[in-house]
Write a protein that holds these residues in place. Structure first.
Motif, PDB file in Angstrom:
ATOM      1  N   LEU A 244       0.828  -1.212   0.000  1.00 25.07           N
ATOM      2  CA  LEU A 244       0.000   0.000   0.000  1.00 25.07           C
ATOM      3  C   LEU A 244       0.861   1.260   0.000  1.00 25.07           C
ATOM      4  O   LEU A 244       0.526   2.254  -0.633  1.00 25.07           O
ATOM      5  CB  LEU A 244      -0.921   0.012   1.221  1.00 25.07           C
ATOM      6  N   VAL A 245       1.961   1.230   0.746  1.00 27.88           N
ATOM      7  CA  VAL A 245       2.830   2.406   0.801  1.00 27.88           C
ATOM      8  C   VAL A 245       3.732   2.471  -0.426  1.00 27.88           C
ATOM      9  O   VAL A 245       3.939   3.538  -1.017  1.00 27.88           O
ATOM     10  CB  VAL A 245       3.677   2.391   2.098  1.00 27.88           C
TER      11      VAL A 245
ATOM     12  N   PRO B  33       2.122   3.648  -4.497  1.00 26.27           N
ATOM     13  CA  PRO B  33       2.163   5.039  -4.976  1.00 26.27           C
ATOM     14  C   PRO B  33       3.583   5.553  -5.200  1.00 26.27           C
ATOM     15  O   PRO B  33       3.837   6.292  -6.153  1.00 26.27           O
ATOM     16  CB  PRO B  33       1.485   5.812  -3.841  1.00 26.27           C
ATOM     17  N   LEU B  34       4.513   5.129  -4.330  1.00 33.54           N
ATOM     18  CA  LEU B  34       5.900   5.577  -4.530  1.00 33.54           C
ATOM     19  C   LEU B  34       6.461   5.028  -5.839  1.00 33.54           C
ATOM     20  O   LEU B  34       7.183   5.714  -6.565  1.00 33.54           O
ATOM     21  CB  LEU B  34       6.780   5.127  -3.358  1.00 33.54           C
TER      22      LEU B  34
ATOM     23  N   CYS C  43       4.726   4.317  -8.495  1.00 31.73           N
ATOM     24  CA  CYS C  43       4.136   5.108  -9.589  1.00 31.73           C
ATOM     25  C   CYS C  43       4.922   6.402  -9.782  1.00 31.73           C
ATOM     26  O   CYS C  43       5.207   6.804 -10.919  1.00 31.73           O
ATOM     27  CB  CYS C  43       2.671   5.443  -9.286  1.00 31.73           C
ATOM     28  N   GLY C  44       5.264   7.055  -8.676  1.00 30.60           N
ATOM     29  CA  GLY C  44       6.055   8.284  -8.765  1.00 30.60           C
ATOM     30  C   GLY C  44       7.411   8.027  -9.394  1.00 30.60           C
ATOM     31  O   GLY C  44       7.866   8.777 -10.251  1.00 30.60           O
ATOM     32  N   LEU C  45       8.045   6.926  -8.981  1.00 30.10           N
ATOM     33  CA  LEU C  45       9.354   6.578  -9.552  1.00 30.10           C
ATOM     34  C   LEU C  45       9.248   6.291 -11.043  1.00 30.10           C
ATOM     35  O   LEU C  45      10.108   6.696 -11.835  1.00 30.10           O
ATOM     36  CB  LEU C  45       9.914   5.342  -8.842  1.00 30.10           C
TER      37      LEU C  45
ATOM     38  N   TYR D 267       7.060   7.436 -13.112  1.00 34.18           N
ATOM     39  CA  TYR D 267       6.875   8.702 -13.832  1.00 34.18           C
ATOM     40  C   TYR D 267       8.225   9.422 -13.971  1.00 34.18           C
ATOM     41  O   TYR D 267       8.571   9.923 -15.047  1.00 34.18           O
ATOM     42  CB  TYR D 267       5.876   9.597 -13.103  1.00 34.18           C
ATOM     43  N   PHE D 268       8.983   9.437 -12.876  1.00 32.78           N
ATOM     44  CA  PHE D 268      10.277  10.126 -12.916  1.00 32.78           C
ATOM     45  C   PHE D 268      11.217   9.478 -13.933  1.00 32.78           C
ATOM     46  O   PHE D 268      11.916  10.158 -14.687  1.00 32.78           O
ATOM     47  CB  PHE D 268      10.917  10.129 -11.530  1.00 32.78           C
TER      48      PHE D 268
ATOM     49  N   PHE E 231      10.492   7.956 -16.603  1.00 33.68           N
ATOM     50  CA  PHE E 231      10.110   8.270 -17.975  1.00 33.68           C
ATOM     51  C   PHE E 231      10.260   9.760 -18.286  1.00 33.68           C
ATOM     52  O   PHE E 231      10.614  10.139 -19.398  1.00 33.68           O
ATOM     53  CB  PHE E 231       8.660   7.866 -18.229  1.00 33.68           C
ATOM     54  N   ALA E 232       9.955  10.586 -17.315  1.00 35.50           N
ATOM     55  CA  ALA E 232       9.764  12.004 -17.619  1.00 35.50           C
ATOM     56  C   ALA E 232      10.972  12.884 -17.357  1.00 35.50           C
ATOM     57  O   ALA E 232      11.077  13.959 -17.925  1.00 35.50           O
ATOM     58  CB  ALA E 232       8.583  12.538 -16.802  1.00 35.50           C
ATOM     59  N   ALA E 233      11.887  12.447 -16.497  1.00 36.06           N
ATOM     60  CA  ALA E 233      12.948  13.367 -16.080  1.00 36.06           C
ATOM     61  C   ALA E 233      14.095  13.390 -17.075  1.00 36.06           C
ATOM     62  O   ALA E 233      14.531  12.331 -17.536  1.00 36.06           O
ATOM     63  CB  ALA E 233      13.476  12.961 -14.714  1.00 36.06           C
ATOM     64  N   PRO E 234      14.587  14.565 -17.401  1.00 37.01           N
ATOM     65  CA  PRO E 234      15.816  14.614 -18.192  1.00 37.01           C
ATOM     66  C   PRO E 234      16.974  14.088 -17.374  1.00 37.01           C
ATOM     67  O   PRO E 234      17.029  14.302 -16.163  1.00 37.01           O
ATOM     68  CB  PRO E 234      15.985  16.105 -18.492  1.00 37.01           C
ATOM     69  N   ARG E 235      17.881  13.378 -18.002  1.00 33.96           N
ATOM     70  CA  ARG E 235      18.974  12.762 -17.249  1.00 33.96           C
ATOM     71  C   ARG E 235      20.139  13.723 -17.073  1.00 33.96           C
ATOM     72  O   ARG E 235      20.302  14.658 -17.848  1.00 33.96           O
ATOM     73  CB  ARG E 235      19.454  11.508 -17.983  1.00 33.96           C
ATOM     74  N   GLN E 236      20.920  13.436 -16.059  1.00 37.14           N
ATOM     75  CA  GLN E 236      22.146  14.210 -15.854  1.00 37.14           C
ATOM     76  C   GLN E 236      23.240  13.561 -16.695  1.00 37.14           C
ATOM     77  O   GLN E 236      24.098  12.852 -16.188  1.00 37.14           O
ATOM     78  CB  GLN E 236      22.493  14.220 -14.368  1.00 37.14           C
TER      79      GLN E 236
END
Lengths: 200, 703
Positions: free
Chosen positions: A12-13, A16-17, A19-21, A23-24, A26-31
């Protein structure tokens, strides 16, 4: 504490985390490895130029530079990033195991110079600025200089004013630049990361 | 009393004594000397500044909720400023004692525990680092915690109105306990909800009358929170965990701000954190709903306390003082049922949130390259501890909710809701991620083979439709010129009748019409053909644009005009000292026009300016021309010295928001729906090039 309840609670905890990961991921530009410029408004990646290390002293014949990849620009002014208000704060050199770009960062130097955009000429010598190199983490270096700021008393500002005063053309065609210069780890090539500061 | 019992008693007393000494030395005594923290922005400080010459600070405006300021108002009665800190410290101490007693009673097992358990629990409370961090500057969270526990206690005694008032006051201190009202509503405690709503409304009215919202620094800070959700290392919420992991810290012993390389990582990380927080809120909101008839409200209270410090977009390390409530409930119950694994898990969670030795002691040992508090934050240990506590608590909740869960799961409606919500969560992730994935595919560049071709002896004149599907350009057709429309996805090109001698084409916002200039007139023509229609006389005009409200803006010798349905109206008269105006466009607010001033004897390069139509105030933006605002990317695209550049731009504040980066070598450019078309400079090349997904091309790293 029953194992079933504990595992269910973990799910349960963690759900959602995760899902956030996801999204990150897929969506975050890499360093990615490369050079970044920090200004008051954020940190941005910079395109660079490279050439064989056949320089004479500290003079870089800029018209002979070409961009490493991408469009076939032939001069630095054409591909230099432009910093509004000239608020250059730091360069960051980022490497990785696959691209150990950071290895040469300790010898990085910052230069200032003045270009004439219309005539496509360098209108000053290359001014070596007081450069500080700091390792932030194993594959990340910060290269900065107090003399990069666009203010009276700093060498690039003063040289720009001097060139603008003595030129017979109008000063609006002059571009004040600062550039990070680093050698590749092998030493065979060196790169220039130019940024335009000053009046635009 | 056997030997083990004596040993346990000694250990319990040792834990209590250690906690007490630590709390008094690091929390209480410093708190009696000076107040900072929340009180620095509290309402009475303005009056202290005015009436007490010995008050040390200026008033920075009021912060957080209004109840914070009303609760601290009685401190104004003290005759000397130096008395405020000890009195406030004693107030906080009373609130702390009350919170401890109420939390122990709320656990429901206090009668099954002996004094040793309470001694250990009290020792753990007093040595909890976030409590010390909260107490030392005199922050309000301890009073807030006491109010909430008092409200829950009243609720247990069915004193709903009193509970509602207390919840209302607590919720208007820092707005953190707002989730309690959802919980009261699903438990159908109507009187409590009404009483809480009434007291909150009263607080808001009082704040409007006395404090005035214009001085609220919290409201001013909301914009800051949206742009930079985490400024430093001391924030410890779910969102800040995502931000910390996406950023760069200084591991060399220097304490420096968090940096994201590149900056856009922060935006994605903040969104990830907010998405995870929203999903956690939804999941546990459903769980509370399922338990809405359970008599055990202690577990619900503990869940709501967890949400108060974990689900915020940002917080501070001392907000973890709220973790003491769920910790006490889970720890006490685990002790009561002699559940050793549960006790172990909760103690590990506690140690992660608050290492047992004062940070100052660890720093003196120089074990870590940075200050220990930053080391702890660097690895997000408190967040890991809080998540472990949350899991232990949820485990208890699930064990207590077996019957309710079984009953609810048997309902088809509930099953459908759960499946729908799960699918919706996945869809949200996909929808948010797909644009970025598309951008990650990188830019592609293609040369456009145009037949008929543009004139070879002058720069290409063209425009891309807002939907990105078509390109209109000036083509050489026999002895004259005409407008031709090319469908970008195919090779289809159609030249429009009645567009001979046309110049300066531009598209309507719906991409169905093309405006252009010919023979001193502004005309329009449908993209499918048909006769060109006269819009307005436009002597000397050559460039224009079509705004969303169907207004056309064009530049002529006399200045910049707009035309809608009637005659053209001069909105920016030409100033004598300026060069010619060109490339006008209205920014989305329609109160500001963007245009280029051509090179003049005073300036060898064109200049882009933004001028307010309301005040006439002109803002110089940069050197460069043919500037257009691309709402899709939020950038201004312009041409300077044979290259196309783009710079992030805020059309509301007219501020440039970052670096201006070169996109392509060209003398003209147009953008539409993620595509950029640029024209290379004659005589080298007269071709047009199309860059698809052009913003990804800009951000590409070239090591």
């Amino acid at each position: 504490m029953k194992l079933l309840h504990f595992v269910s609670a973990c799910m349960l905890v963690a759900g959602p985390l995760t899902c956030g990961l996801a999204y990150f991921a897929f969506a975050a530009p890499r360093q990615d490895p490369g050079v970044y410029l920090e200004t008051h408004s954020g940190v941005y990646s910079l395109p660079g130029y490279r050439r064989r290390a056949d320089r004479v002293g500290n003079v870089y014949p800029l018209t002979r530079y070409s961009q490493a990849r991408g469009f076939a620009f032939t001069d630095v002014a054409m591909k230099a990033a432009v910093v509004p208000d000239g608020d250059v704060e730091s360069f960051f050199v980022v490497g990785s195991k696959a691209a150990p770009f950071h290895l040469a960062a300790p010898s990085a130097r910052v230069y200032g110079f003045i270009l004439d955009e219309v005539a496509d000429q360098v209108r000053s010598d290359f001014i070596l600025l007081d450069t500080r190199v700091r390792q932030v983490d194993p594959a990340l270096y910060e290269v900065t200089s107090d003399q990069m700021a666009w203010r009276a008393g700093n060498p690039v500002y003063d040289r720009y004013a001097e060139v603008a005063a003595r030129t017979t053309d109008h000063g609006a065609a002059l571009a004040a630049m600062v550039g990070l210069v680093i050698d590749d780890p092998g030493g065979s090539t060196r790169r220039l990361y130019p940024v335009r500061i000053g009046p635009q | 009393m056997n030997r083990w019992t004596r040993l346990a008693a000694v250990l319990a007393l040792a834990v209590l004594a250690f906690g007490a000494v630590r709390f008094v030395a690091a929390g209480f005594l410093p708190a009696t000397e000076r107040i900072s923290g929340d009180f620095g922005a509290a309402f009475p400080t303005e009056y202290f500044r005015r009436y007490r010459p010995d008050y040390p600070q200026a008033w920075p405006g009021w912060n957080y909720g209004p109840a914070l300021h009303f609760l601290t108002l009685p401190l104004l009665l003290l005759p000397r400023w130096r008395m405020v800190a000890p009195v406030w410290a004693l107030t906080n101490l009373a609130a702390l004692v009350a919170s401890f007693v109420l939390a122990c009673r709320l656990s429901g097992v206090h009668h099954r525990l002996d004094w040793k358990a309470f001694a250990v629990l009290a020792g753990l409370w007093l040595s909890f680092q976030p409590l010390v961090n909260c107490f030392r500057p005199g922050n309000i969270e301890i009073v807030e915690m006491a109010l909430l526990l008092w409200a829950v206690s009243a609720l247990q005694r069915r004193a709903d109105a009193k509970a509602g008032v207390l919840f209302g006051i607590a919720a208007t201190i820092k707005f953190l306990p707002s989730g309690f009202f959802y919980w009261l509503a699903i438990r159908r405690r109507g009187r409590a909800v009404l009483a809480g709503a009434a007291i909150m409304a009263l607080m808001l009215v009082l704040a409007t009358v006395t404090l005035g919202w214009k001085d609220s620094t919290s409201i001013k800070a909301m914009g800051w929170a949206a742009d930079t959700p985490v400024a430093g290392l001391h924030e410890l919420s779910i969102t800040s965990m995502f931000l910390h992991r996406a950023s760069t810290f200084d591991a060399q012993g220097h304490i420096s701000p968090v940096r994201w390389i590149p900056s856009d990582r922060a935006v994605a990380a903040a969104r990830s954190g907010r998405l995870a927080s929203a999903l956690l809120a939804a999941v546990f909101g459903v769980l509370l709903f399922v338990r809405r008839q359970s008599p055990d409200i202690a577990l619900d209270t503990a869940l709501l306390f967890m949400a108060m410090f974990m689900l915020l977009p940002w917080n501070h390390d001392y907000y973890y003082v709220f973790a003491l409530v769920p910790f006490s409930i889970v720890f006490s119950r685990a002790l009561a049922r002699q559940d050793r694994p549960a006790v172990g898990v909760v103690l590990v969670a506690y140690l992660l949130m608050s290492p047992p030795v004062p940070f100052a002691w660890i720093d003196r040992a120089h074990l870590f390259p940075m200050r220990f508090m930053y080391f702890v934050n660097y690895y997000d240990l408190p967040i890991a501890g809080a998540l472990l506590l949350w899991i232990a608590l949820t485990s208890d909740v699930l064990a207590d909710s077996r019957a309710e869960l079984r009953r609810e799961w048997s309902s088809r409606i509930v099953r459908r809701v759960v499946f729908t919500c799960s699918a919706a969560a996945l869809a949200i992730v996909a929808v948010l991620a797909v644009p970025r994935m598309a951008a990650a595919t990188g830019a592609t560049i293609e040369r456009l083979d145009l037949q008929p071709a543009p004139p070879v002896d002058e720069p290409a004149t063209f425009a891309v439709s807002p939907d990105g599907s078509r390109l209109v350009y000036v083509a050489r057709t026999g002895p004259s010129r005409a407008l031709c429309v090319r469908v970008l996805a195919r090779q289809d090109t159609m030249c429009l009748p009645g567009t001979e001698r046309a110049a300066g084409p531009f598209f309507s916002p719906d991409s169905r019409w093309i405006g252009f200039f010919a023979d001193g007139e502004l005309r329009k023509s449908a993209i499918g053909g048909g006769p060109a229609e006269l819009v307005s006389p436009a002597q000397g005009a050559g460039t224009g644009s079509w705004a969303r409200d169907q207004t056309i803006v064009f530049a002529a010798r006399a200045g910049i005009f707009t035309v809608a349905s009637g005659p053209a109206e001069l909105i920016v008269p030409h100033r004598g000292e300026d060069g010619e105006y060109s490339s006008p466009s209205l920014l989305p607010s329609r109160e500001t026009v963007l245009f280029t001033i051509a090179a003049s004897p005073d300036s060898r390069v064109p200049t882009t300016v933004a001028q307010s139509l309301r005040t006439g105030e002109r803002t110089r933006l940069f050197s460069g021309g043919q500037t257009r605002f691309d709402a899709v990317s939020g950038r201004l695209v312009y041409v300077l010295g044979g290259r196309v550049l783009a710079v992030p731009f805020d059309p509301r504040t007219l501020a440039l928001k970052g670096l201006s980066l070169p996109v392509a070598p060209g003398t003209s450019a147009s953008v539409g729906d993620g595509d950029l078309v640029y024209g290379a400079a004659p005589p080298m090349d007269v071709a047009l090039f199309r860059v698809r997904n052009w913003t990804s091309h800009m951000t590409r790293v070239t090591p």
